[in-house]
Design a protein around this motif. Structure first.
Motif, PDB file in Angstrom:
ATOM      1  N   GLY A  14       1.035  -1.349  -0.051  1.00 17.17           N
ATOM      2  CA  GLY A  14       0.100  -0.177  -0.127  1.00 17.17           C
ATOM      3  C   GLY A  14       0.603   1.259   0.359  1.00 17.17           C
ATOM      4  O   GLY A  14       2.101   1.158   0.223  1.00 17.17           O
ATOM      5  N   MET A  15       0.518   2.181  -0.958  1.00 20.62           N
ATOM      6  CA  MET A  15       1.030   3.467  -0.453  1.00 20.62           C
ATOM      7  C   MET A  15       1.284   3.808   1.023  1.00 20.62           C
ATOM      8  O   MET A  15      -0.216   4.186   1.668  1.00 20.62           O
ATOM      9  CB  MET A  15       0.184   4.673  -1.829  1.00 20.62           C
ATOM     10  CG  MET A  15       1.656   6.028  -1.984  1.00 20.62           C
ATOM     11  SD  MET A  15       0.664   6.858  -3.163  1.00 20.62           S
ATOM     12  CE  MET A  15      -0.301   7.928  -1.896  1.00 20.62           C
ATOM     13  N   VAL A  16       1.643   4.633   1.916  1.00 16.15           N
ATOM     14  CA  VAL A  16       1.740   4.101   2.745  1.00 16.15           C
ATOM     15  C   VAL A  16       2.822   6.419   2.714  1.00 16.15           C
ATOM     16  O   VAL A  16       4.037   6.776   2.410  1.00 16.15           O
ATOM     17  CB  VAL A  16       3.249   3.855   3.844  1.00 16.15           C
ATOM     18  CG1 VAL A  16       3.421   4.961   5.030  1.00 16.15           C
ATOM     19  CG2 VAL A  16       3.428   2.761   3.373  1.00 16.15           C
ATOM     20  N   SER A  17       2.418   7.109   3.861  1.00 12.22           N
ATOM     21  CA  SER A  17       2.307   8.344   4.306  1.00 12.22           C
ATOM     22  C   SER A  17       2.748   8.618   6.126  1.00 12.22           C
ATOM     23  O   SER A  17       1.617   8.159   5.934  1.00 12.22           O
ATOM     24  CB  SER A  17       1.551   8.778   3.523  1.00 12.22           C
ATOM     25  OG  SER A  17       1.727   9.852   2.535  1.00 12.22           O
ATOM     26  N   VAL A  18       3.174   8.708   6.094  1.00 17.71           N
ATOM     27  CA  VAL A  18       3.953   9.686   7.402  1.00 17.71           C
ATOM     28  C   VAL A  18       3.396  11.025   7.696  1.00 17.71           C
ATOM     29  O   VAL A  18       2.566  12.176   7.038  1.00 17.71           O
ATOM     30  CB  VAL A  18       4.838   9.773   8.119  1.00 17.71           C
ATOM     31  CG1 VAL A  18       5.620  10.288   9.691  1.00 17.71           C
ATOM     32  CG2 VAL A  18       5.843   8.353   7.608  1.00 17.71           C
ATOM     33  N   THR A  19       1.806  11.013   8.740  1.00 14.52           N
ATOM     34  CA  THR A  19       0.666  11.952   8.894  1.00 14.52           C
ATOM     35  C   THR A  19       1.357  12.366  10.138  1.00 14.52           C
ATOM     36  O   THR A  19       0.930  13.534  10.235  1.00 14.52           O
ATOM     37  CB  THR A  19      -0.010  11.356   8.904  1.00 14.52           C
ATOM     38  OG1 THR A  19      -0.586   9.836  10.125  1.00 14.52           O
ATOM     39  CG2 THR A  19      -1.365  10.591   7.462  1.00 14.52           C
ATOM     40  N   ASP A  20       2.311  11.794  10.937  1.00 15.56           N
ATOM     41  CA  ASP A  20       2.503  12.800  12.214  1.00 15.56           C
ATOM     42  C   ASP A  20       3.227  12.325  12.821  1.00 15.56           C
ATOM     43  O   ASP A  20       3.507  10.490  12.773  1.00 15.56           O
ATOM     44  CB  ASP A  20       1.079  12.387  13.307  1.00 15.56           C
ATOM     45  CG  ASP A  20       1.202  13.570  14.462  1.00 15.56           C
ATOM     46  OD1 ASP A  20       2.688  14.288  14.477  1.00 15.56           O
ATOM     47  OD2 ASP A  20       0.209  14.048  15.274  1.00 15.56           O
TER      48      ASP A  20
END
Length: 112
Positions: A14-20
């Protein structure tokens, strides 16, 4: 580090983004919130891959950030973007329905 450092294929599912990132005051713990785009299966696989890579991430943090103690790393899935998208979709749907009702009312007044 997420793109090139972690060798676990599950992280690429899955496409992963660090949000916090939330680091405790004593720098003992770091909660890393990630948003994952994809199917529920891809999200579960990606989270499993991230959790298995916590040791690697922690050692990389220790090498890159010079601290006395390297914090324990905990990955937490952040679904706030999904919830926000759902709320926006519902609001758009409501606005469309209201505009349809208004145009129906206008059509009725014209025909009278």
């Amino acid at each position: 580090m997420l793109l090139n450092g972690i060798k676990d294929d599950r992280v690429g599912t899955g496409m992963v983004s660090v949000t916090d990132v939330d680091v405790s005051g004593d720098l003992q713990h770091a909660k890393i919130y990630v948003s994952i785009y994809g199917t529920e299966e891809a999200k579960a696989e990606t989270m499993a891959g991230l959790k298995s890579a916590t040791g690697f991430v922690r050692s990389e943090l220790g090498a890159r950030v010079r601290l006395r103690r390297t914090p324990e790393v905990i990955f937490i899935e952040d679904r706030s973007i999904e919830r926000g998208t759902k709320v926006l979709s519902l609001l758009n749907q409501l606005q469309y329905q209201r505009s349809q009702e208004t145009s129906d009312d206008d059509d009725e007044q014209i025909s009278e």
